[in-house]
Design a protein around this motif. Sequence first.
Motif, PDB file in Angstrom:
ATOM      1  N   SER A   1       0.839  -1.202   0.000  1.00 45.76           N
ATOM      2  CA  SER A   1       0.000   0.000   0.000  1.00 45.76           C
ATOM      3  C   SER A   1       0.872   1.250   0.000  1.00 45.76           C
ATOM      4  CB  SER A   1      -0.918   0.010   1.229  1.00 45.76           C
ATOM      5  OG  SER A   1      -0.159   0.132   2.429  1.00 45.76           O
ATOM      6  N   GLY A   2       0.286   2.347  -0.453  1.00 45.84           N
ATOM      7  CA  GLY A   2       1.014   3.603  -0.490  1.00 45.84           C
ATOM      8  C   GLY A   2       1.960   3.720  -1.665  1.00 45.84           C
ATOM      9  N   ILE A   3       1.820   2.844  -2.659  1.00 42.21           N
ATOM     10  CA  ILE A   3       2.681   2.870  -3.843  1.00 42.21           C
ATOM     11  C   ILE A   3       1.814   2.979  -5.086  1.00 42.21           C
ATOM     12  CG2 ILE A   3       4.370   1.588  -5.217  1.00 42.21           C
ATOM     13  CD1 ILE A   3       5.238   0.185  -2.656  1.00 42.21           C
ATOM     14  N   VAL A   4       2.157   3.906  -5.975  1.00 43.76           N
ATOM     15  CA  VAL A   4       1.511   3.983  -7.282  1.00 43.76           C
ATOM     16  C   VAL A   4       2.388   3.234  -8.276  1.00 43.76           C
ATOM     17  CG1 VAL A   4       0.707   5.475  -9.149  1.00 43.76           C
ATOM     18  CG2 VAL A   4       0.408   6.192  -6.768  1.00 43.76           C
ATOM     19  N   TYR A   5       1.840   2.194  -8.877  1.00 44.04           N
ATOM     20  CA  TYR A   5       2.571   1.408  -9.871  1.00 44.04           C
ATOM     21  C   TYR A   5       2.189   1.876 -11.268  1.00 44.04           C
ATOM     22  CZ  TYR A   5       3.646  -1.744  -6.029  1.00 44.04           C
ATOM     23  OH  TYR A   5       4.105  -2.269  -4.841  1.00 44.04           O
ATOM     24  N   GLU A   6       3.129   1.727 -12.187  1.00 48.55           N
ATOM     25  CA  GLU A   6       2.883   2.094 -13.580  1.00 48.55           C
ATOM     26  C   GLU A   6       3.228   0.922 -14.481  1.00 48.55           C
ATOM     27  OE1 GLU A   6       5.201   5.330 -15.048  1.00 48.55           O
ATOM     28  OE2 GLU A   6       4.166   5.418 -16.984  1.00 48.55           O
ATOM     29  N   GLY A   7       2.240   0.474 -15.255  1.00 47.56           N
ATOM     30  CA  GLY A   7       2.466  -0.560 -16.252  1.00 47.56           C
ATOM     31  C   GLY A   7       2.244   0.016 -17.640  1.00 47.56           C
ATOM     32  N   TYR A   8       2.696  -0.713 -18.659  1.00 55.40           N
ATOM     33  CA  TYR A   8       2.587  -0.248 -20.038  1.00 55.40           C
ATOM     34  C   TYR A   8       1.960  -1.332 -20.905  1.00 55.40           C
ATOM     35  CZ  TYR A   8       6.114   3.124 -18.459  1.00 55.40           C
ATOM     36  OH  TYR A   8       6.802   4.083 -17.766  1.00 55.40           O
ATOM     37  N   ASP A   9       1.173  -0.898 -21.898  1.00 48.74           N
ATOM     38  CA  ASP A   9       0.662  -1.870 -22.852  1.00 48.74           C
ATOM     39  C   ASP A   9       1.582  -1.934 -24.071  1.00 48.74           C
ATOM     40  OD1 ASP A   9       0.038   0.295 -24.507  1.00 48.74           O
ATOM     41  OD2 ASP A   9      -2.101   0.266 -24.035  1.00 48.74           O
ATOM     42  N   GLU A  10       1.213  -2.738 -25.056  1.00 49.41           N
ATOM     43  CA  GLU A  10       2.087  -2.933 -26.213  1.00 49.41           C
ATOM     44  C   GLU A  10       2.232  -1.676 -27.063  1.00 49.41           C
ATOM     45  OE1 GLU A  10       0.494  -5.558 -29.236  1.00 49.41           O
ATOM     46  OE2 GLU A  10      -1.550  -5.243 -28.484  1.00 49.41           O
ATOM     47  N   PHE A  11       1.350  -0.695 -26.859  1.00 52.54           N
ATOM     48  CA  PHE A  11       1.421   0.549 -27.621  1.00 52.54           C
ATOM     49  C   PHE A  11       2.152   1.653 -26.872  1.00 52.54           C
ATOM     50  CE2 PHE A  11      -2.574  -1.648 -28.722  1.00 52.54           C
ATOM     51  CZ  PHE A  11      -2.271  -1.983 -30.038  1.00 52.54           C
ATOM     52  N   GLY A  12       2.616   1.332 -25.654  1.00 51.34           N
ATOM     53  CA  GLY A  12       3.353   2.300 -24.858  1.00 51.34           C
ATOM     54  C   GLY A  12       2.493   3.183 -23.987  1.00 51.34           C
ATOM     55  N   LEU A  13       1.178   2.926 -23.932  1.00 52.59           N
ATOM     56  CA  LEU A  13       0.307   3.700 -23.047  1.00 52.59           C
ATOM     57  C   LEU A  13       0.542   3.284 -21.599  1.00 52.59           C
ATOM     58  CD1 LEU A  13      -3.075   3.672 -25.018  1.00 52.59           C
ATOM     59  CD2 LEU A  13      -1.411   5.532 -24.855  1.00 52.59           C
ATOM     60  N   SER A  14       0.471   4.260 -20.690  1.00 51.29           N
ATOM     61  CA  SER A  14       0.719   4.003 -19.278  1.00 51.29           C
ATOM     62  C   SER A  14      -0.576   3.749 -18.525  1.00 51.29           C
ATOM     63  CB  SER A  14       1.427   5.202 -18.645  1.00 51.29           C
ATOM     64  OG  SER A  14       2.707   5.391 -19.206  1.00 51.29           O
ATOM     65  N   TYR A  15      -0.479   2.881 -17.507  1.00 55.24           N
ATOM     66  CA  TYR A  15      -1.596   2.568 -16.618  1.00 55.24           C
ATOM     67  C   TYR A  15      -1.100   2.713 -15.187  1.00 55.24           C
ATOM     68  CZ  TYR A  15      -3.641   0.573 -20.831  1.00 55.24           C
ATOM     69  OH  TYR A  15      -4.126   0.409 -22.107  1.00 55.24           O
ATOM     70  N   PHE A  16      -1.742   3.579 -14.422  1.00 51.11           N
ATOM     71  CA  PHE A  16      -1.344   3.824 -13.041  1.00 51.11           C
ATOM     72  C   PHE A  16      -2.371   3.175 -12.108  1.00 51.11           C
ATOM     73  CE2 PHE A  16       0.350   7.214 -15.631  1.00 51.11           C
ATOM     74  CZ  PHE A  16       1.668   7.295 -15.212  1.00 51.11           C
TER      75      PHE A  16
END
Length: 228
Positions: free
Chosen positions: A39-54
């Motif tokens: 908890s208390g952490i914002v994670y960032e992932g990416y899709d194959e097009f380079g868009l970010s997801y927080f």
Amino acid sequence: MIATRFTLALFVCVAIVSATEWPCKFQLGADYYDLTPLSGIVYEGYDEFGLSYFYQVCDPTVTGGSISSEAPCMDGTQVCQDLNGVGVSCGVGEPSYGSIKIIGDTPTSGVQMITDDGTFGCGNYKRSAYTSVVCLDDFPDKSEGYIETVTENPSCIYFVKMYSVYGCANRTSADNYDYRCCSYASSSSSTSDLCLATSAATLSCPAVENKNLVSSHLTNDCSECTTC
């Protein structure tokens, strides 16, 4: 706000507040999970097009990256997509929770969090997200906090998968333990021939040349770490 970039190319995490809006501890069937250390952490992932997801594990996330303060995700969003500076909600409200039993052909454990009622984007359908925290112990080729490429299939349904020791069933916080026992095998074998102890605060076992990690567990008895 302090930002920390990890060596993994797949994500950035940013330390924020420690209080949580949603549960971090779950009893799912016979299995107990405690995701509090995440908890208390914002994670960032990416899709194959380079868009970010927080996203966060136990709290909403309405902004991140280049998302404009004038165009954040909706309140209560768990997974927030950065679409050219505009926040797109991939699911809103406290998630529903389920347990993970297998990934591919590998039996494992973990928590899956499901949110829906996100931003419209597929005709009359709203976006949904399936966010998983998978037991790291069962995937020695992964490291703590590793996030796989975010997938969207079918359209407007997003899958986010992260690996962590805290995704392992019946694993309590490392704060309750002194040691992490790490068991290794030679590259050509599956039988452990090297065991060592490291600090419980170490979220993953160290790499050992010409050895594969077989398993790891937390303990207060260092002698458990000396016998394979």
